[in-house]
Design an enzyme around this catalytic site. Structure first.
Site, PDB file in Angstrom:
ATOM      1  CB  CYS A 161       9.885   1.404 -10.056  1.00  0.00           C
ATOM      2  SG  CYS A 161      10.593   0.380  -8.745  1.00  0.00           S
ATOM      3  CG  HIS A 216       6.207   0.338  -7.590  1.00  0.00           C
ATOM      4  ND1 HIS A 216       6.928   0.068  -8.729  1.00  0.00           N
ATOM      5  CD2 HIS A 216       5.222   1.216  -7.971  1.00  0.00           C
ATOM      6  CE1 HIS A 216       6.397   0.716  -9.757  1.00  0.00           C
ATOM      7  NE2 HIS A 216       5.362   1.424  -9.315  1.00  0.00           N
ATOM      8  CD  GLN A 228       3.134   3.119 -11.893  1.00  0.00           C
ATOM      9  OE1 GLN A 228       3.716   2.244 -11.261  1.00  0.00           O
ATOM     10  NE2 GLN A 228       1.824   3.117 -12.090  1.00  0.00           N
TER      11      GLN A 228
END
Length: 263
Positions: A161, A216, A228
């Site tokens: 990520c 994240h 993402q």
């Protein structure tokens, strides 16, 4: 006849001596008069001069000394108390400033970032800013469908990520982009943004594992969507920020690309 005159003189002399003996203070003594006059002057000077009364020092007993010492200590404490209160208040204010100063800076940066229209830019600078943002979006969209790779930062190996974000912005901004999601979340050069003020290119952060950190990150694309690299076994994809899962784990957003931060 002589006898009569003699007797008369004797009688007169006797009378004179009797009168002198009856009034002995009648003669004026010059030395006594001077002494009395000097004494009167001394008395007058004493009256004019202020009288100094020397107070005798009384010896205190040990108990009285102890009481006097306690009283003096109480008086000193009463005098020093306002100063101590002031110093404590100043110290408390300085601590609060240190404690909340960073939050104020973040809030100021958030307001400034949420109102990009207030920044005056030349035509050429605006074109550079728009081109840099489009470049970042193009780089991100070009990675759709590629597999997640933990620690990956290259199109040849795949991305995690934060690796995807690092790849998109590393050559477009003046400051160094960190490598992890948590470091990006606490990046001072990236202004915090309210959710209702999100714009294309802003970073959105999530706390998935509940460890107190941002673990994240994705990039907002507009219209409530973000790109993402989710997790192992998944490909880079576009997700909806309004989904229940992402709403539960959403913790904030940062703006790394502004007219001031582009190269």
């Amino acid at each position: 006849m002589r006898l009569i005159i003699t007797l008369f003189m004797l009688a007169f002399a006797q009378l004179f001596f009797n009168i002198a003996a009856a009034s002995p203070h009648a003669p004026v003594n010059v030395s006594t008069h001077k002494a009395e006059k000097k004494s009167a002057r001394d008395d007058e000077r004493r009256k004019r001069r202020p009288v100094k009364t020397a107070a005798k020092k009384t010896r205190l007993s040990p108990v009285q000394k102890l009481k006097a010492k306690k009283q003096k200590k109480v008086e000193l404490t009463a005098k020093q108390t306002p100063a101590k209160k002031t110093s404590l208040k100043t110290a408390r204010n300085s601590k609060e400033k240190k404690r909340y100063g960073h939050q104020r800076l973040l809030k100021t940066a958030e307001v400034a970032a949420s109102e990009p229209g207030t920044i005056k830019m030349s035509k050429s600078h605006r074109q550079r800013y728009q081109k840099a943002r489009e470049t970042a979006m193009t780089k991100l969209m070009g990675q759709l469908g590629k597999p997640y790779q933990w620690g990956g930062t290259s199109p040849h190996t795949g991305f995690d990520c934060s690796g995807l974000v690092w790849y998109a912005y590393k050559d477009l901004v003046k400051f160094k982009i960190p490598r992890t999601a948590n470091e990006m979340y606490h990046l001072r050069d990236a202004a915090p943004i309210k959710r209702e003020s999100l714009e294309k290119g802003d970073l959105v952060f999530f706390r998935i594992n509940g460890r107190g950190t941002a673990d994240h990150v994705g990039v907002y694309l507009g219209d409530g969507k973000f790109i993402q690299s989710p997790r192992t076994g998944k490909d880079i994809q576009i997700s909806a920020l309004g989904e229940d899962y992402w709403q539960r784990h959403y913790i904030g957003a940062r703006r790394v690309m502004t007219p001031k931060t582009i190269r």
